[in-house]
Design an enzyme around this catalytic site. Structure first.
Site, PDB file in Angstrom:
ATOM      1  N   HIS A 172       2.018  -1.344 -10.968  1.00  0.00           N
ATOM      2  CA  HIS A 172       1.398  -1.556  -9.663  1.00  0.00           C
ATOM      3  C   HIS A 172      -0.116  -1.595  -9.858  1.00  0.00           C
ATOM      4  CE1 HIS A 172       1.241  -0.342  -5.091  1.00  0.00           C
ATOM      5  NE2 HIS A 172       0.384  -1.293  -5.404  1.00  0.00           N
ATOM      6  N   HIS A 186      -9.302  -1.901  -5.820  1.00  0.00           N
ATOM      7  CA  HIS A 186      -9.402  -0.603  -6.487  1.00  0.00           C
ATOM      8  C   HIS A 186     -10.460  -0.543  -7.587  1.00  0.00           C
ATOM      9  CE1 HIS A 186      -5.900   0.717  -4.266  1.00  0.00           C
ATOM     10  NE2 HIS A 186      -5.209  -0.321  -4.698  1.00  0.00           N
ATOM     11  N   GLU A 198      -5.413  -5.984  -7.003  1.00  0.00           N
ATOM     12  CA  GLU A 198      -5.622  -4.656  -7.569  1.00  0.00           C
ATOM     13  C   GLU A 198      -7.052  -4.483  -8.074  1.00  0.00           C
ATOM     14  OE1 GLU A 198      -3.387  -1.916  -7.627  1.00  0.00           O
ATOM     15  OE2 GLU A 198      -2.608  -3.253  -6.080  1.00  0.00           O
TER      16      GLU A 198
END
Length: 306
Positions: A94, A169, A165
């Site tokens: 993930h 992040h 991602e």
């Protein structure tokens, strides 16, 4: 053999009373020249420092609670396009997330490095070249192959997930600030982040941890949350977050289809090359703590053929 800096890090861990750490698969050399300076800094264990971090390039700040997150999906939605899951037992990537030490978090921290074509609400979609072209520009076809195998999206191309991602992040990790790279090459930190995600992912083979306790995907057998947690803690020293979807349990205390695992860590040194000290999850599981949990088998048509 551990080098001087790595050995120093281990000694510092011992002094801090850290009994268990997750060693990186290989220490290696920094991907980019600017990262060398952190090899000669006294490493700091994130979320444990009592004074301000002197160089935030060398320790994730303030997002020092680092989560390595994984999915257990049984289909991809794009099988007809060849987007498949790796095998019948390996969890997929993930991401790698920089939560703050109190469990809060930030996201999409740098609009100039927003490469997500389908971002969260309120963020302008990116319309430029895909992040896969960034990887190709560095000649990192090995990295691209690994990501295409183990970092799999649902219902959209893999490259979109990778961009999401990074943008959501990685831009909130101080260790991937462009100012940390000297000299800086365009998109160097993107490649560095992807390498770091994979490095952390390899520390936490969730499927292997579960299988060591006899917990394997099955359409017949059900498991208890405590058994899942204990199976992983036996290897990492920390209780992970397990996420579930699907129907709620009969007594309504959680869901029943296993599909996520998050491994919580403090990091000694950089996110790229530091040591991960695994801790218990700071987030309550969404799985039922009392009822049966299903860890379903993948559809054969959704899995790569050996």
């Amino acid at each position: 053999m551990l080098g001087f800096v790595a050995l120093s890090s281990v000694l510092i861990l011992a002094k801090l009373g850290v009994a268990s750490i997750n060693l990186p698969p290989s220490l290696g050399a920094p991907t980019f020249q600017g990262d060398w300076k952190c090899f000669f800094e006294r490493p700091v264990l994130s979320c444990q420092n009592t004074t301000a971090i002197k160089d935030t390039c060398c320790s994730p700040t303030p997002g020092g609670l680092v989560l390595q997150t994984q999915f257990w999906d049984i289909t991809t939605g794009l099988e007809v396009h060849g987007q498949l899951l790796p095998d019948n037992s390996t969890w997929t990537i993930h991401g790698l997330w920089p939560d703050n030490c109190d469990g809060s978090f930030t996201q999409y921290c740098d609009p100039t490095r927003q490469f997500d074509p389908a971002p969260d609400k309120g963020v302008t979609p990116y319309t430029g070249p895909g992040v896969d072209t960034f990887i190709e520009s560095f000649g990192r076809y090995d990295l691209l192959e690994f990501m295409q195998t183990y970092w799999i999206n649902q219902g959209a191309p893999n490259k979109n997930f990778w961009a999401h991602e990074f943008s959501k992040h990685a831009t909130c990790f101080s260790t991937y600030d462009t100012a940390c790279y000297k000299p800086y090459f365009n998109h160097a930190e993107v490649i560095d982040f992807f390498d770091s995600v994979i490095r952390a992912y390899k520390m936490f083979p969730t499927g292997e941890f579960l299988a060591s306790a006899g917990i394997v995907p099955s359409n017949m057998t059900a498991y208890k949350l405590a058994d899942l947690q204990n199976a992983v803690k036996a290897h990492t020293g920390g209780i992970p977050f397990f996420g579930c979807t699907g129907p709620t349990s009969p007594n309504g205390d959680g869901r029943t289809i296993l599909n996520e695992a998050w491994h919580f860590n403090h990091v000694l040194g950089t996110t790229q090359h530091g040591f991960f000290k695994t801790i218990d999850s700071t987030t309550n599981s969404t799985c039922t703590p009392t009822g049966d949990i299903r860890y379903l088998q993948r559809a054969p048509s959704s899995v790569r053929q050996a």
